[in-house]
Write a protein that holds these residues in place. Structure first.
Motif: not given
Length: 155
Positions: A62-82
């Motif tokens: 859920h949105g409340s689990d997102i620590l940061s959206s300033n990440y790059q995953a292997m395939t594109g933009p990513g989320y750091l999730i708690d």
């Protein structure tokens, strides 16, 4: 140019094709078919919109689990999730080099359709990056985002 703070981008050797993943050496821990459950088997109330697996529409976080959206995953933009739900992590670890150092990671997949979603950090390169251990880096392109939501780095 120095990578933006918080961005995880793999180091690519000059002779590698850009779409390849970083060189990862699986450690001989156990058969690849085994997985480690990393979340309880529960789904949120139906009225709550979550980030869902692109393969089977199961809620992953859920949105409340997102620590940061300033990440790059292997395939594109990513989320750091708690925390995630309905996911499993591979038992084998891989060593990867990101812009912030060398990490040990495990691949994370959907528990139901086995869609690869991203990774979880097992070991960080130094104390400064230690906060990532136990967290998840999931690719936005592997997910169905809630209605009206777009990743801030999406083009």
């Amino acid at each position: 140019a120095e990578a933006e703070k918080g961005t995880e981008a793999p180091t690519v050797e000059p002779n590698e094709a850009p779409e390849e993943t970083p060189k990862a050496e699986p450690e001989p821990t156990s058969p690849a078919a085994e997985t480690i459950p990393v979340s309880p088997k529960k789904d949120p109330p139906a009225e709550e919109h979550g980030y869902r697996c692109r393969g089977c529409n199961t809620c992953i976080f859920h949105g409340s689990d997102i620590l940061s959206s300033n990440y790059q995953a292997m395939t594109g933009p990513g989320y750091l999730i708690d925390a995630t739900q309905n996911t499993v992590a591979a038992t084998e670890t891989q060593s990867v080099v990101y812009s912030t150092g060398c990490y040990l990671i495990r691949e994370v997949s959907c528990e139901f359709c086995e869609n690869k979603l991203g990774v979880t950090y097992v070991v960080a390169p130094d104390e400064k990056q230690e906060y990532k251990v136990g967290k998840f880096l999931l690719g936005a392109d592997r997910l169905i985002l809630p209605p009206g939501v777009t990743h801030p780095k999406a083009k």
